[in-house]
Design a protein around this motif. Structure first.
Motif, PDB file in Angstrom:
ATOM      1  N   GLU A 203       2.788 -11.805 -22.025  1.00 52.55           N
ATOM      2  CA  GLU A 203       3.520 -11.616 -20.777  1.00 52.55           C
ATOM      3  C   GLU A 203       4.265 -10.281 -20.787  1.00 52.55           C
ATOM      4  OE1 GLU A 203       5.151 -12.177 -16.983  1.00 52.55           O
ATOM      5  OE2 GLU A 203       3.369 -12.954 -18.001  1.00 52.55           O
ATOM      6  N   GLY A 204       4.806  -9.913 -21.934  1.00 52.77           N
ATOM      7  CA  GLY A 204       5.456  -8.612 -22.029  1.00 52.77           C
ATOM      8  C   GLY A 204       4.483  -7.474 -21.772  1.00 52.77           C
ATOM      9  N   LEU A 205       3.276  -7.590 -22.313  1.00 54.35           N
ATOM     10  CA  LEU A 205       2.253  -6.576 -22.076  1.00 54.35           C
ATOM     11  C   LEU A 205       1.859  -6.536 -20.603  1.00 54.35           C
ATOM     12  CD1 LEU A 205      -0.084  -6.971 -25.163  1.00 54.35           C
ATOM     13  CD2 LEU A 205       1.520  -5.109 -24.694  1.00 54.35           C
ATOM     14  N   ARG A 206       1.747  -7.696 -19.989  1.00 57.48           N
ATOM     15  CA  ARG A 206       1.383  -7.740 -18.571  1.00 57.48           C
ATOM     16  C   ARG A 206       2.444  -7.056 -17.722  1.00 57.48           C
ATOM     17  NH1 ARG A 206       2.263  -9.860 -13.927  1.00 57.48           N
ATOM     18  NH2 ARG A 206       4.081 -11.026 -14.654  1.00 57.48           N
ATOM     19  N   GLN A 207       3.717  -7.386 -17.999  1.00 52.73           N
ATOM     20  CA  GLN A 207       4.794  -6.779 -17.227  1.00 52.73           C
ATOM     21  C   GLN A 207       4.895  -5.281 -17.496  1.00 52.73           C
ATOM     22  OE1 GLN A 207       8.439  -8.565 -16.461  1.00 52.73           O
ATOM     23  NE2 GLN A 207       7.736 -10.670 -16.580  1.00 52.73           N
ATOM     24  N   GLY A 208       4.676  -4.904 -18.753  1.00 52.07           N
ATOM     25  CA  GLY A 208       4.697  -3.488 -19.081  1.00 52.07           C
ATOM     26  C   GLY A 208       3.620  -2.714 -18.347  1.00 52.07           C
ATOM     27  N   ALA A 209       2.413  -3.258 -18.306  1.00 54.86           N
ATOM     28  CA  ALA A 209       1.308  -2.593 -17.617  1.00 54.86           C
ATOM     29  C   ALA A 209       1.595  -2.450 -16.129  1.00 54.86           C
ATOM     30  CB  ALA A 209       0.014  -3.370 -17.833  1.00 54.86           C
ATOM     31  N   ALA A 210       2.150  -3.495 -15.536  1.00 57.10           N
ATOM     32  CA  ALA A 210       2.470  -3.443 -14.103  1.00 57.10           C
ATOM     33  C   ALA A 210       3.550  -2.400 -13.825  1.00 57.10           C
ATOM     34  CB  ALA A 210       2.923  -4.824 -13.622  1.00 57.10           C
ATOM     35  N   PHE A 211       4.510  -2.281 -14.734  1.00 55.98           N
ATOM     36  CA  PHE A 211       5.597  -1.312 -14.565  1.00 55.98           C
ATOM     37  C   PHE A 211       5.060   0.115 -14.667  1.00 55.98           C
ATOM     38  CE2 PHE A 211       9.674   0.744 -15.710  1.00 55.98           C
ATOM     39  CZ  PHE A 211      10.503   0.174 -14.745  1.00 55.98           C
ATOM     40  N   VAL A 212       4.164   0.338 -15.629  1.00 54.22           N
ATOM     41  CA  VAL A 212       3.553   1.665 -15.774  1.00 54.22           C
ATOM     42  C   VAL A 212       2.751   2.012 -14.523  1.00 54.22           C
ATOM     43  CG1 VAL A 212       1.846   3.017 -17.051  1.00 54.22           C
ATOM     44  CG2 VAL A 212       3.467   1.575 -18.290  1.00 54.22           C
ATOM     45  N   ALA A 213       1.937   1.079 -14.062  1.00 54.57           N
ATOM     46  CA  ALA A 213       1.107   1.338 -12.879  1.00 54.57           C
ATOM     47  C   ALA A 213       1.962   1.667 -11.662  1.00 54.57           C
ATOM     48  CB  ALA A 213       0.212   0.132 -12.599  1.00 54.57           C
ATOM     49  N   SER A 214       3.069   0.940 -11.508  1.00 52.10           N
ATOM     50  CA  SER A 214       3.958   1.187 -10.369  1.00 52.10           C
ATOM     51  C   SER A 214       4.627   2.553 -10.483  1.00 52.10           C
ATOM     52  CB  SER A 214       5.020   0.087 -10.296  1.00 52.10           C
ATOM     53  OG  SER A 214       5.951   0.346  -9.265  1.00 52.10           O
ATOM     54  N   ALA A 215       5.064   2.901 -11.701  1.00 56.52           N
ATOM     55  CA  ALA A 215       5.758   4.171 -11.904  1.00 56.52           C
ATOM     56  C   ALA A 215       4.845   5.364 -11.659  1.00 56.52           C
ATOM     57  CB  ALA A 215       6.326   4.231 -13.318  1.00 56.52           C
ATOM     58  N   LEU A 216       3.559   5.207 -11.958  1.00 56.43           N
ATOM     59  CA  LEU A 216       2.617   6.311 -11.825  1.00 56.43           C
ATOM     60  C   LEU A 216       1.880   6.317 -10.493  1.00 56.43           C
ATOM     61  CD1 LEU A 216       1.078   6.312 -15.415  1.00 56.43           C
ATOM     62  CD2 LEU A 216       2.841   7.843 -14.488  1.00 56.43           C
ATOM     63  N   LYS A 217       2.184   5.364  -9.659  1.00 55.33           N
ATOM     64  CA  LYS A 217       1.529   5.285  -8.355  1.00 55.33           C
ATOM     65  C   LYS A 217       1.927   6.480  -7.499  1.00 55.33           C
ATOM     66  CE  LYS A 217       0.719   1.909  -4.659  1.00 55.33           C
ATOM     67  NZ  LYS A 217       1.101   0.560  -4.145  1.00 55.33           N
ATOM     68  N   PRO A 218       0.977   7.156  -6.871  1.00 52.80           N
ATOM     69  CA  PRO A 218       1.329   8.304  -6.027  1.00 52.80           C
ATOM     70  C   PRO A 218       2.306   7.912  -4.937  1.00 52.80           C
ATOM     71  CG  PRO A 218      -1.044   8.182  -6.367  1.00 52.80           C
ATOM     72  CD  PRO A 218      -0.465   6.909  -6.904  1.00 52.80           C
ATOM     73  N   ARG A 219       3.311   8.737  -4.765  1.00 53.26           N
ATOM     74  CA  ARG A 219       4.306   8.486  -3.728  1.00 53.26           C
ATOM     75  C   ARG A 219       3.842   9.071  -2.408  1.00 53.26           C
ATOM     76  NH1 ARG A 219       6.268   4.599  -6.575  1.00 53.26           N
ATOM     77  NH2 ARG A 219       7.210   5.272  -8.543  1.00 53.26           N
ATOM     78  N   ARG A 220       3.962   8.282  -1.365  1.00 51.96           N
ATOM     79  CA  ARG A 220       3.566   8.776  -0.047  1.00 51.96           C
ATOM     80  C   ARG A 220       4.661   9.677   0.530  1.00 51.96           C
ATOM     81  NH1 ARG A 220       0.822   3.785   3.373  1.00 51.96           N
ATOM     82  NH2 ARG A 220      -1.009   3.513   2.066  1.00 51.96           N
ATOM     83  N   THR A 221       4.230  10.758   1.156  1.00 55.82           N
ATOM     84  CA  THR A 221       5.171  11.650   1.830  1.00 55.82           C
ATOM     85  C   THR A 221       5.110  11.387   3.310  1.00 55.82           C
ATOM     86  OG1 THR A 221       4.783  13.331   0.142  1.00 55.82           O
ATOM     87  CG2 THR A 221       5.784  14.060   2.199  1.00 55.82           C
ATOM     88  N   SER A 222       6.264  11.080   3.872  1.00 56.96           N
ATOM     89  CA  SER A 222       6.295  10.778   5.318  1.00 56.96           C
ATOM     90  C   SER A 222       6.232  12.079   6.097  1.00 56.96           C
ATOM     91  CB  SER A 222       7.582  10.020   5.664  1.00 56.96           C
ATOM     92  OG  SER A 222       8.710  10.765   5.334  1.00 56.96           O
ATOM     93  N   LEU A 223       5.432  12.074   7.124  1.00 59.50           N
ATOM     94  CA  LEU A 223       5.282  13.248   7.984  1.00 59.50           C
ATOM     95  C   LEU A 223       5.851  12.939   9.354  1.00 59.50           C
ATOM     96  CD1 LEU A 223       1.607  14.243   7.060  1.00 59.50           C
ATOM     97  CD2 LEU A 223       3.728  15.242   6.190  1.00 59.50           C
ATOM     98  N   ARG A 224       6.625  13.850   9.830  1.00 59.82           N
ATOM     99  CA  ARG A 224       7.216  13.677  11.167  1.00 59.82           C
ATOM    100  C   ARG A 224       6.264  14.303  12.205  1.00 59.82           C
ATOM    101  NH1 ARG A 224      13.225  15.709  12.040  1.00 59.82           N
ATOM    102  NH2 ARG A 224      13.521  13.968  10.569  1.00 59.82           N
ATOM    103  N   ALA A 225       5.817  13.459  13.095  1.00 59.38           N
ATOM    104  CA  ALA A 225       4.908  13.969  14.127  1.00 59.38           C
ATOM    105  C   ALA A 225       5.691  14.816  15.127  1.00 59.38           C
ATOM    106  CB  ALA A 225       4.242  12.788  14.842  1.00 59.38           C
ATOM    107  N   SER A 226       5.136  15.890  15.516  1.00 62.50           N
ATOM    108  CA  SER A 226       5.797  16.752  16.500  1.00 62.50           C
ATOM    109  C   SER A 226       4.987  16.734  17.799  1.00 62.50           C
ATOM    110  CB  SER A 226       5.887  18.178  15.976  1.00 62.50           C
ATOM    111  OG  SER A 226       4.613  18.703  15.713  1.00 62.50           O
ATOM    112  N   SER A 227       5.678  16.729  18.877  1.00 61.34           N
ATOM    113  CA  SER A 227       5.005  16.716  20.180  1.00 61.34           C
ATOM    114  C   SER A 227       4.895  18.139  20.689  1.00 61.34           C
ATOM    115  CB  SER A 227       5.792  15.859  21.187  1.00 61.34           C
ATOM    116  OG  SER A 227       7.094  16.374  21.336  1.00 61.34           O
ATOM    117  N   GLN A 228       3.857  18.377  21.386  1.00 56.75           N
ATOM    118  CA  GLN A 228       3.671  19.698  21.959  1.00 56.75           C
ATOM    119  C   GLN A 228       3.708  19.571  23.477  1.00 56.75           C
ATOM    120  OE1 GLN A 228       0.083  21.440  20.518  1.00 56.75           O
ATOM    121  NE2 GLN A 228       0.704  21.330  18.363  1.00 56.75           N
ATOM    122  N   GLY A 229       4.409  20.481  24.148  1.00 58.87           N
ATOM    123  CA  GLY A 229       4.523  20.406  25.582  1.00 58.87           C
ATOM    124  C   GLY A 229       3.926  21.629  26.242  1.00 58.87           C
TER     125      GLY A 229
END
Length: 229
Positions: A203-229
């Protein structure tokens, strides 16, 4: 005075292209071969991760075929602090070299330690110039928690895992570590393994693996949509 050079077994990423690095730090009297098997178990699920498990720099008098990050007599209450301070430059130099070898930055580094190796992972990892992606400590302790708030240079996510029946480093060390990290405003998660002694269970190995995977998961960058007039 030059620093000791350390090295140990490695596992290349299954994909052939390293995008992250996991470093295992073994316990007192063991060596790098003790933990590299965890990397072999995780490698298929983490194909872009390189794994390395260095041998500690000193021979261990208590276990002549093993190694130690620093000597322990268990009689001097300050020997752990002196030990982690003395061993840290060697570990930092190794981490810098391994990251450079793979062309990676600290935010793609995960430190995982067992027992004395967990002491080193916490001490060195929280004092890096840039924060690692995560730190995991199995059956270890936080050395000198009273100094941490002043000395910590980064605050990466941390997972601590401990056996309920550990008779080498009693489970009280887990709660002292979580209290010390919280006092320094460092995020920490923890898991207590029922019935486990001084070791790592499935169980420790399972939790460790999940923690590593979460830490290394690419972070999404939020983009602000701009309107053009």
């Amino acid at each position: 005075m030059s620093l000791p050079t350390i090295d140990g077994p490695r596992l290349a990423p299954a994909s052939g292209v390293p995008k992250a690095l996991v470093v295992f730090l073994h316990g007192f009297g063991a060596d790098g071969n003790d933990l590299i098997a965890i990397g072999a178990e995780w490698r298929r699920a983490m194909p872009d991760v390189a794994f390395v498990s260095p041998h500690a720099p000193e021979r261990c008098m208590a276990a002549p075929t093993g190694r130690q990050w620093f000597p322990l007599t268990f009689r001097d209450p300050d020997e752990r602090r002196r030990g982690v301070i003395a061993a840290r430059p060697t570990l930092d130099a190794f981490l810098d070299a391994e990251l450079a070898r793979h062309g990676l930055s600290d935010d793609r580094l995960v430190l995982i330690g067992f027992s004395q190796g967990a002491m080193m992972a916490l001490h060195a990892g929280l004092r890096r110039k840039a924060p690692p992606a995560a730190i995991i400590g199995f059956s270890g302790m936080l050395v000198s928690p009273e100094a941490l708030k002043e000395e910590a240079t980064c605050r990466p996510p941390i997972l601590l895992i401990h056996g309920e029946r550990d008779d080498v480093i009693p489970v009280d060390a887990l709660f002292a570590a979580t209290d010390g990290l919280a006092a320094a405003e460092i995020p920490v998660e923890w898991h207590l393994s029922p019935g486990l002694g001084h070791g790592i269970d499935g169980e420790g190995l399972r939790q460790g693996a999940a923690f590593v995977a979460s830490a290394l998961k690419p972070r999404r960058t939020s983009l602000r949509a701009s309107s053009q007039g």
